[in-house]
Design a protein around this motif. Sequence first.
Motif, mmCIF file in Angstrom:
data_model
loop_
_atom_site.group_PDB
_atom_site.id
_atom_site.type_symbol
_atom_site.label_atom_id
_atom_site.label_comp_id
_atom_site.label_asym_id
_atom_site.label_seq_id
_atom_site.Cartn_x
_atom_site.Cartn_y
_atom_site.Cartn_z
ATOM 1 N N LEU A 100 0.829 -1.211 0.000
ATOM 2 C CA LEU A 100 0.000 0.000 0.000
ATOM 3 C C LEU A 100 0.860 1.257 0.000
ATOM 4 C CD1 LEU A 100 -2.828 -1.062 2.475
ATOM 5 C CD2 LEU A 100 -3.034 -0.707 0.013
ATOM 6 N N HIS A 101 1.953 1.237 0.726
ATOM 7 C CA HIS A 101 2.863 2.386 0.760
ATOM 8 C C HIS A 101 3.441 2.636 -0.638
ATOM 9 C CE1 HIS A 101 5.557 5.326 2.487
ATOM 10 N NE2 HIS A 101 6.593 4.704 1.941
ATOM 11 N N GLN A 142 2.015 1.863 -3.474
ATOM 12 C CA GLN A 142 0.924 2.391 -4.302
ATOM 13 C C GLN A 142 0.720 3.878 -4.037
ATOM 14 O OE1 GLN A 142 -2.269 -0.385 -3.288
ATOM 15 N NE2 GLN A 142 -2.234 -1.127 -5.404
ATOM 16 N N ILE A 143 0.758 4.274 -2.781
ATOM 17 C CA ILE A 143 0.608 5.695 -2.426
ATOM 18 C C ILE A 143 1.726 6.515 -3.048
ATOM 19 C CG2 ILE A 143 0.726 7.349 -0.512
ATOM 20 C CD1 ILE A 143 -0.815 5.225 1.165
ATOM 21 N N ASN A 144 2.949 6.027 -2.960
ATOM 22 C CA ASN A 144 4.082 6.746 -3.553
ATOM 23 C C ASN A 144 3.919 6.885 -5.060
ATOM 24 O OD1 ASN A 144 5.415 7.198 -1.156
ATOM 25 N ND2 ASN A 144 6.693 5.378 -1.318
ATOM 26 N N THR A 145 3.437 5.844 -5.710
ATOM 27 C CA THR A 145 3.222 5.880 -7.155
ATOM 28 C C THR A 145 2.169 6.926 -7.516
ATOM 29 O OG1 THR A 145 3.815 3.551 -7.369
ATOM 30 C CG2 THR A 145 2.551 4.528 -9.180
ATOM 31 N N ILE A 146 1.076 6.955 -6.790
ATOM 32 C CA ILE A 146 0.013 7.931 -7.041
ATOM 33 C C ILE A 146 0.521 9.343 -6.820
ATOM 34 C CG2 ILE A 146 -2.206 8.810 -6.199
ATOM 35 C CD1 ILE A 146 -2.936 5.816 -5.653
ATOM 36 N N CYS A 147 1.237 9.567 -5.743
ATOM 37 C CA CYS A 147 1.739 10.913 -5.430
ATOM 38 C C CYS A 147 2.758 11.382 -6.456
ATOM 39 C CB CYS A 147 2.358 10.935 -4.036
ATOM 40 S SG CYS A 147 1.133 10.800 -2.724
#
Length: 111
Positions: free
Chosen positions: A14-15, A17-22
């Motif tokens: 999940l971390h 994925q968050i980094n990818t989105i940001c």
Amino acid sequence: MSDKNQLIKNIVHLHQQINTICMFYKPEPWMKVNLTIDQLKSLIIIEHRQKISFKELAEALNITQSNVTGIADRLIKNGLVKRIPNPVDRRMQFLVLTKRAAELLGNLKQT
């Protein structure tokens, strides 16, 4: 695999994925937009319909035609929209985007 290890694996995933989105979200173009919400909505609606009458835009925004006139005047002043005559009824005008508005909306969509 233990529940603890699975939980750690899920958190790491999940971390990532968050980094990818940001990484792909860039707020700078949005922060530079100097338009009201109704002006931005108008541009989006005009882009979608390609050309629109004042009455149709008022109905789409659920506001009065006099409010649309004010919004349109400001967008015209900023070089984002232009009026074109209706070839069937010269008393009626349509609003269409300018190249500048199309570029602005294109930049916002890419962020």
